[in-house]
Design an enzyme around this catalytic site. Structure first.
Site, mmCIF file in Angstrom:
data_model
loop_
_atom_site.group_PDB
_atom_site.id
_atom_site.type_symbol
_atom_site.label_atom_id
_atom_site.label_comp_id
_atom_site.label_asym_id
_atom_site.label_seq_id
_atom_site.Cartn_x
_atom_site.Cartn_y
_atom_site.Cartn_z
ATOM 1 N N GLU A 1 0.842 -1.212 0.000
ATOM 2 C CA GLU A 1 0.000 0.000 0.000
ATOM 3 C C GLU A 1 0.877 1.262 0.000
ATOM 4 O O GLU A 1 1.821 1.376 0.793
ATOM 5 C CB GLU A 1 -0.903 -0.010 1.232
ATOM 6 N N LYS B 1 -8.499 4.576 -2.753
ATOM 7 C CA LYS B 1 -9.118 4.045 -1.527
ATOM 8 C C LYS B 1 -10.360 4.860 -1.201
ATOM 9 O O LYS B 1 -10.299 6.087 -1.113
ATOM 10 C CB LYS B 1 -8.105 4.121 -0.381
ATOM 11 N N CYS C 1 -5.768 -2.416 2.351
ATOM 12 C CA CYS C 1 -5.827 -2.480 3.800
ATOM 13 C C CYS C 1 -7.244 -2.706 4.345
ATOM 14 O O CYS C 1 -7.903 -3.666 3.984
ATOM 15 C CB CYS C 1 -5.204 -1.206 4.368
#
Length: 335
Positions: free
Chosen positions: A49, A131, A165
């Site tokens: 990430e 995200k 995540c």
């Protein structure tokens, strides 16, 4: 006609340390890892990430009022999409005939985003997704993404999906990719955070997604060396927070770990993914097919790209105005 583009896909999951505060330095390490994975006949390589230039660990351990310098530096070293940086990675993907999944801090105007980039073996950038909800401390760093990137994409080796995540704790986000029939799910985490419990939770989450989606999962986490932790903070109490929390591995649709597992240090783990295992799993339980109940349970998703300004086409507006005028004239004539 074959169901899958390749019967066996060789995956590579990279656990890697960034060159803190240096986009060029980190990209150099990314390049070396892509070449190494290519030499080991990998078809796809997945990085952690926001690896480029680095995950903003500082935001997790420092109060917001004290992160200005760190945050500004992250802006300066972030990636614009598209740019010479993305051309560089795309070129490496093409040269090494490998799909590359890379996490970056993307700068768009005055905002940073946690962005996942997927490059096909042709070098083409086939997916840029942000995200959708930054987690906890991350909300001080990144803006929110939209649903336009919440999808699986076709590549020369198969259908790829990606989440970052704790997006994996949003079951509807995962379901969107499942419904898009992802064959290989690429998950990215920061690593070197919170302790062993973070790695334990990560393993449970990713093995469950593999089972539920009936797909392979390539999970990649970052890693910090002790000297890097000291550079991020001189507070010894906070240094203890930036430890362990790494789980880099490749998982089958049956929830089985196929590769070695990296829990510390840098390295690349590999696994040959037999795509027929997807059918084996889904024959018994296809959560978006014969095991679903759409008349009872369904997902409503907006995949449109969100823009602050909506432009009206001038010629279309003129045509609409003329149509409105003509309609009024006809009405007056009738009367």
């Amino acid at each position: 006609m074959a169901i899958f583009k390749k019967p066996i896909v060789r995956g590579a999951a990279v656990q890697i340390s960034p060159v803190l505060e240096s986009k060029s330095g980190t990209l150099g390490k990314v390049a070396d890892a892509i070449v190494e994975a290519g030499k080991n006949n990998a078809d796809i390589v997945v990085f952690p990430e926001t690896l480029v230039p680095n995950y903003p660990y500082f935001s997790f351990i420092k109060p917001a009022v004290s992160i200005r310098k760190d945050h500004t530096k992250l802006y300066e070293e972030s990636v614009v999409v598209p740019s010479e940086d993305t051309d560089f990675i795309g070129g490496l993907a093409k040269e090494n005939n490998i799909v590359v999944v890379l996490g970056v801090n993307e700068r768009d105007g005055g905002t940073l985003y946690n962005t996942q980039l997927v490059f096909d073996t042709t070098g083409e950038l086939v997916l840029k997704r942000r995200k959708i909800t930054p987690t906890y401390h991350e909300r001080m760093i990144w803006g929110q993404g939209d649903g336009s990137g919440l999808k699986a994409v076709d590549t020369t080796i198969g259908r790829i999906g990606a989440l970052a995540c704790w997006e994996h704790y949003n079951p509807l986000a995962r379901f969107a990719l499942m419904n898009d029939h992802e064959e290989i799910h690429c998950s990215q985490f920061p690593g070197s955070m919170v302790g062993q419990i973070f790695a334990d939770q990560m393993e449970v989450t990713m093995r469950h997604h593999a089972l539920e989606s009936g797909c392979f999962v390539i999970n990649s986490t970052g890693y910090l060396y002790p000297k890097q932790v000291e550079k991020i903070t001189g507070d010894t109490a906070m240094q203890k927070v930036l430890d362990k929390g790494c789980f880099t591995a490749i998982i089958s649709p049956e929830g089985v770990i196929l590769s070695d597992v990296l829990s510390e240090g840098e390295g690349i783990v590999y696994a040959d993914m037999d795509m027929s295992l997807i059918t084996k799993r889904k024959r018994m339980m296809d959560s978006v097919g014969h095991y679903s109940r759409p008349e009872l349970l369904s997902l409503n998703i907006d995949k449109s790209q969100k823009n602050l300004v909506q432009e009206t086409n001038a010629s279309l507006k003129k045509e609409q105005d003329e149509r409105y005028t003509n309609t009024r004239e006809q009405s007056y004539f009738t009367e």
